[in-house]
Design an enzyme around this catalytic site. Structure first.
Site, short mmCIF file in Angstrom:
data_model
loop_
_atom_site.label_atom_id
_atom_site.label_comp_id
_atom_site.label_asym_id
_atom_site.label_seq_id
_atom_site.Cartn_x
_atom_site.Cartn_y
_atom_site.Cartn_z
N LYS A 21 74.02 -31.42 -28.59
CA LYS A 21 73.91 -31.29 -27.13
C LYS A 21 73.94 -32.66 -26.47
O LYS A 21 74.46 -32.81 -25.38
CB LYS A 21 72.61 -30.56 -26.75
CG LYS A 21 72.45 -30.32 -25.26
CD LYS A 21 73.59 -29.51 -24.68
CE LYS A 21 73.55 -29.42 -23.18
NZ LYS A 21 74.76 -28.86 -22.59
N GLU A 47 89.07 -29.26 -18.71
CA GLU A 47 87.73 -28.71 -18.97
C GLU A 47 87.84 -27.34 -19.63
O GLU A 47 87.12 -27.05 -20.58
CB GLU A 47 86.94 -28.62 -17.67
CG GLU A 47 85.59 -27.94 -17.75
CD GLU A 47 84.64 -28.58 -18.75
OE1 GLU A 47 84.91 -29.72 -19.22
OE2 GLU A 47 83.65 -27.94 -19.11
N HIS A 83 107.92 -33.02 -20.18
CA HIS A 83 108.05 -34.29 -20.92
C HIS A 83 107.51 -34.17 -22.33
O HIS A 83 107.13 -35.17 -22.94
CB HIS A 83 107.31 -35.40 -20.15
CG HIS A 83 107.83 -35.60 -18.77
ND1 HIS A 83 109.01 -36.23 -18.50
CD2 HIS A 83 107.34 -35.16 -17.58
CE1 HIS A 83 109.23 -36.22 -17.19
NE2 HIS A 83 108.22 -35.58 -16.61
N ARG A 129 62.44 -24.56 -20.46
CA ARG A 129 62.54 -24.71 -19.01
C ARG A 129 62.21 -26.13 -18.55
O ARG A 129 62.42 -26.50 -17.39
CB ARG A 129 61.60 -23.72 -18.30
CG ARG A 129 61.85 -22.27 -18.57
CD ARG A 129 60.76 -21.39 -17.96
NE ARG A 129 60.79 -21.48 -16.52
CZ ARG A 129 61.56 -20.71 -15.74
NH1 ARG A 129 62.39 -19.85 -16.30
NH2 ARG A 129 61.55 -20.82 -14.43
N ASN A 180 56.01 -24.36 -10.06
CA ASN A 180 57.42 -24.46 -10.42
C ASN A 180 58.21 -24.25 -9.14
O ASN A 180 58.03 -23.25 -8.46
CB ASN A 180 57.80 -23.40 -11.46
CG ASN A 180 59.30 -23.37 -11.72
OD1 ASN A 180 59.96 -24.39 -11.55
ND2 ASN A 180 59.84 -22.22 -12.11
N GLY A 181 59.06 -25.22 -8.78
CA GLY A 181 59.85 -25.09 -7.55
C GLY A 181 59.90 -26.42 -6.82
O GLY A 181 59.56 -27.47 -7.37
N TRP A 195 59.66 -29.95 -15.68
CA TRP A 195 61.05 -30.44 -15.54
C TRP A 195 61.04 -31.17 -14.21
O TRP A 195 61.14 -30.56 -13.15
CB TRP A 195 62.03 -29.27 -15.51
CG TRP A 195 63.46 -29.70 -15.46
CD1 TRP A 195 64.22 -29.88 -14.34
CD2 TRP A 195 64.30 -30.06 -16.55
NE1 TRP A 195 65.46 -30.31 -14.67
CE2 TRP A 195 65.55 -30.44 -16.03
CE3 TRP A 195 64.12 -30.09 -17.92
CZ2 TRP A 195 66.61 -30.84 -16.83
CZ3 TRP A 195 65.17 -30.49 -18.72
CH2 TRP A 195 66.41 -30.87 -18.17
N CYS A 254 60.46 -25.47 -14.29
CA CYS A 254 59.29 -25.79 -15.09
C CYS A 254 58.78 -24.47 -15.66
O CYS A 254 59.26 -23.40 -15.30
CB CYS A 254 58.19 -26.40 -14.22
SG CYS A 254 58.68 -27.87 -13.35
N GLU A 304 85.67 -26.25 -28.14
CA GLU A 304 84.36 -26.60 -28.70
C GLU A 304 83.55 -25.36 -29.08
O GLU A 304 82.67 -25.45 -29.94
CB GLU A 304 83.57 -27.48 -27.76
CG GLU A 304 83.09 -26.87 -26.48
CD GLU A 304 82.19 -27.85 -25.70
OE1 GLU A 304 81.43 -28.61 -26.32
OE2 GLU A 304 82.28 -27.85 -24.48
N LYS A 345 86.28 -26.43 -23.28
CA LYS A 345 85.38 -25.29 -23.51
C LYS A 345 85.90 -24.44 -24.65
O LYS A 345 85.15 -24.04 -25.54
CB LYS A 345 85.27 -24.45 -22.22
CG LYS A 345 84.47 -25.09 -21.13
CD LYS A 345 82.98 -24.96 -21.33
CE LYS A 345 82.20 -26.17 -21.75
NZ LYS A 345 82.47 -27.48 -21.40
C1 AGP Z 1 80.69 -30.52 -23.04
O1 AGP Z 1 80.70 -29.11 -23.11
C2 AGP Z 1 80.21 -31.16 -24.32
N1 AGP Z 1 78.97 -30.65 -24.71
C3 AGP Z 1 80.30 -32.67 -24.29
O2 AGP Z 1 81.62 -33.02 -24.03
C4 AGP Z 1 79.42 -33.38 -23.23
O3 AGP Z 1 79.92 -33.13 -21.94
C5 AGP Z 1 79.46 -34.90 -23.50
O4 AGP Z 1 78.91 -35.13 -24.78
C6 AGP Z 1 78.71 -35.71 -22.46
O5 AGP Z 1 77.35 -35.37 -22.48
P1 AGP Z 1 76.43 -35.85 -21.25
O6 AGP Z 1 76.97 -35.19 -20.03
O7 AGP Z 1 75.06 -35.39 -21.62
O8 AGP Z 1 76.54 -37.33 -21.15
#
Ligand code: AGP
Length: 609
Positions: A604, A482, A505, A27, A100-101, A74, A2, A489, A486
């Site tokens: 996001k 993953e 394969h 935050r 906050n905590g 938060w 927070c 993206e 990373k």
């Molecule tokens: C991951 O780095 C991406 N930003 C994206 O794949 C993300 O994980 C996906 O959109 C799911 O989002 P969420 O976890 O908020 O549901």
């Protein structure tokens, strides 16, 4: 996390506090509030929603005062709501607290205070502090706060103002940051430095176990024993822009480095290793319901889907439960065969991903039990689920998910232990061992982060690649996926994650001297096989960047580059192995001049189908 901001001086406090809270909104932003002291009288204004909602409220019902403390929330205990928003007050409404905590023992304190006649209005842990201070007040506010904190277990950064002592702000910290800034006949308090940089760079940082009485031109600093503490002020030379990120160049890098503490917050107050107890407040699954579950379906998108893949391994391994992982968009439009004995686990950082929300609705329509693993309290998916476990990672601002992912893996690991214990597939001693191994992980992530310069050197060597292949076996395979996600993206390099055994394969046709192949060469029963895959790549002129475990004496002879991670169990190695791949992607993207925190075309939270 927070945000806390306060002002004490001769000017009107509201503009300073609002401005400070806006800089702290990263935050937490599910609710906000302010309290002021005006001629010795307390005034409070608070609401659900962002700071802008608080500003609207203040424009309708203004409050004034040259002393003010504010909070942007938060939520960790108590859903986002008006009543649960800070500041919180004592019974008489003469003491207000922002915090906050996490007060770990708030339930027992609340019980004791209620028995002593205190009346509570919220579901938060913070409100306990206001009543505890009231209980200990005997003329001196600072002493009352100090005595109250002797009863508290957990983490806090807090600010207190009161009609009982209307010329000062009392602040204290343990585990959550609190900064005091010094202007001309005025002082500022804040959860971080950037929020006050506009007014002053002359600060002191409260240390754990310290408490202070802040006047408009004086500060008295003590420890919790009441002994005076001397502290020199320091001068901060950060520019405000870089300071928003705590001195890091990007939120993504800041959040990668936050992972040790993020995992501590995920674990804090939820596990007792010796008694192998694991407690999730809002899981809302009885032992009976757990025993009735005969199948688990993880559903998610993107990085969260990769977490689900690790979950599949862990639930099968610890709980001997059939498990599968479904892309949310695919799951919701198939006719999944699920029923009241199926547990659907939705994994989501934002709690607002449209496809995952749709999958939750589909699962509920088929009478499945639905829980979500989520990072945003009170989000749509959390509200739609029968039960929820919050990752408590704090807001994740960078589009590329990092600390949310590793805290998701942490929650999944603990859930799998709970299910294993309830189903009798792991013993108490095994559970204790597994929990103790997890508790060591935050510190092992810190060790992994020490390799950043080495990883940056590797990133600089390969940043011009146009393709990359990531290979892993077992729990290394989801981490390969993953790592590839990373990289693509944030750096826009095409990257694929693949089960290493599948290389022959098809993907082996891609191998050449221009395409780096990242291999998760993790210790475990598949190690020899993965070493064979590395040989196959090298035999065709490929380049191998290996992630391996400390103590591996062979890998350096086989791979072109090696990034070592600390030894841990095969079940926890995915958490550690993800970190170097996050850093590799980050530094390649920076070297390529990409917009790391807001990569092109990405959001996001994908709230559309
Ligand atoms: C991951 O780095 C991406 N930003 C994206 O794949 C993300 O994980 C996906 O959109 C799911 O989002 P969420 O976890 O908020 O549901």
């Amino acid at each position: 996390m927070c945000g806390i901001f306060g002002y004490i001086g001769d000017k009107e406090s509201i503009p300073f506090v609002i401005e400070g809270l806006k800089k702290l909104e990263y935050r937490g932003y599910d609710s906000a509030g302010i309290a002021t002291l005006n001629k010795g009288n307390l005034f409070v204004s608070k609401c659900l929603g962002k700071i802008v909602s608080l500003e609207e409220l203040l424009s309708q019902k203004p409050i004034n005062g040259t002393i003010g403390i504010g909070h942007t929330r938060w939520a960790t205990h108590g859903r986002p709501s008006h009543l649960n928003s800070h500041p919180h007050q004592d019974c008489q409404g003469k003491i207000v607290v922002v915090h906050n905590g996490i007060i770990e023992n708030y339930l027992e304190l609340r019980r004791e205070l209620a028995e002593a006649g205190h009346k509570f209005t919220s579901a938060t842990d913070t409100e306990v502090l206001a009543h505890l201070i009231e209980e200990h007040l005997d003329g001196n506010l600072l002493i009352a706060v100090r005595k109250a904190l002797h009863k508290v277990r957990g983490s806090y950064a807090l600010a207190v103002i009161s009609e009982h002592d209307p010329e000062k702000i009392i602040v204290a910290r343990h585990g959550s940051p609190l900064i005091i800034g010094f202007g001309e006949k005025e002082c500022f308090i804040s959860s971080d430095i950037p929020a006050m940089l506009k007014y002053t760079g002359k600060i002191i940082k409260l240390e754990n176990g310290e408490i202070a009485e802040v006047g408009k031109n004086e500060l008295k600093l003590f420890n919790l024993l009441g002994e005076k503490v001397e502290r020199e002020t320091e001068l901060v030379s950060w520019d405000p822009e870089s300071a928003e990120k705590g001195g890091y160049s990007h939120f993504m890098l800041k959040e990668i480095h936050e992972q040790p503490n993020a995992l501590r917050k995920t674990i804090e107050g939820r596990v007792e290793a010796e008694s192998n107890l694991i407690h999730f407040d809002e899981l809302n699954l009885s032992d009976e319901e757990i025993r009735k579950i005969n199948r688990v379906v993880f559903t998610a998108c993107g990085t969260s889907w990769h977490a689900g893949l690790i979950g599949e391994y862990l639930f099968e391994q610890f709980a001997k439960l059939p498990a599968e992982v479904e892309y949310a968009a695919e799951f919701r439009y198939r006719h999944p065969i699920i029923d009241e004995n199926t547990l659907v686990i939705a994994i989501t950082q934002s709690g607002e991903t449209a496809d995952t929300l749709g999958a939750v609705w589909e699962a509920k329509a088929q009478n499945a039990k639905v829980i979500s693993i989520c990072n945003v309290m009170g989000s749509s998916i959390a509200r739609e689920s029968h039960g929820v476990v919050y990752t408590n990672a704090g807001p994740e601002i960078g589009v590329a998910s990092t600390k949310a992912f590793t805290t998701q893996l942490t929650v999944i690991y603990l859930l799998a232990i709970i299910f294993g214990k309830r189903r009798g597939t792991i013993s108490n001693s095994e559970a204790t061992k597994l929990i103790n191994e997890l508790i060591e992980i935050p510190q092992k992530i810190e060790q992994t982060l020490y390799q950043e310069e080495e990883i940056k050197r590797i990133a600089n060597k390969f940043h011009r690649a146009t393709n990359a292949l990531y290979l892993g076996r077992g729990k290394g395979f989801p981490i390969a996926l993953e790592g590839a996600l990373k990289l693509k993206e944030v750096s826009y390099i095409h990257a694929e994650g693949y089960p290493a055994a599948e290389m022959k394969h098809g993907p082996i046709a891609l191998i050449d001297q221009n395409m780096p192949v990242v291999v998760l060469a993790l210790a475990g029963r598949r190690y020899d096989k993965i070493m064979g895959n590395i040989e196959e790549v090298k035999a065709r002129g490929g380049i191998v960047i290996a992630v391996a475990c400390e103590g591996d004496q062979i890998i350096a002879e086989k791979a072109d580059e090696v990034i070592f991670i600390p030894k841990t169990s095969e079940s926890l190695s995915p958490i550690l192995a993800a970190v170097p791949l996050q850093l590799l992607a980050y530094h390649i993207a920076v070297k390529r001049g990409c917009h790391v925190d807001q990569p092109r075309n990405l959001a996001k939270s994908v709230t559309v189908e």
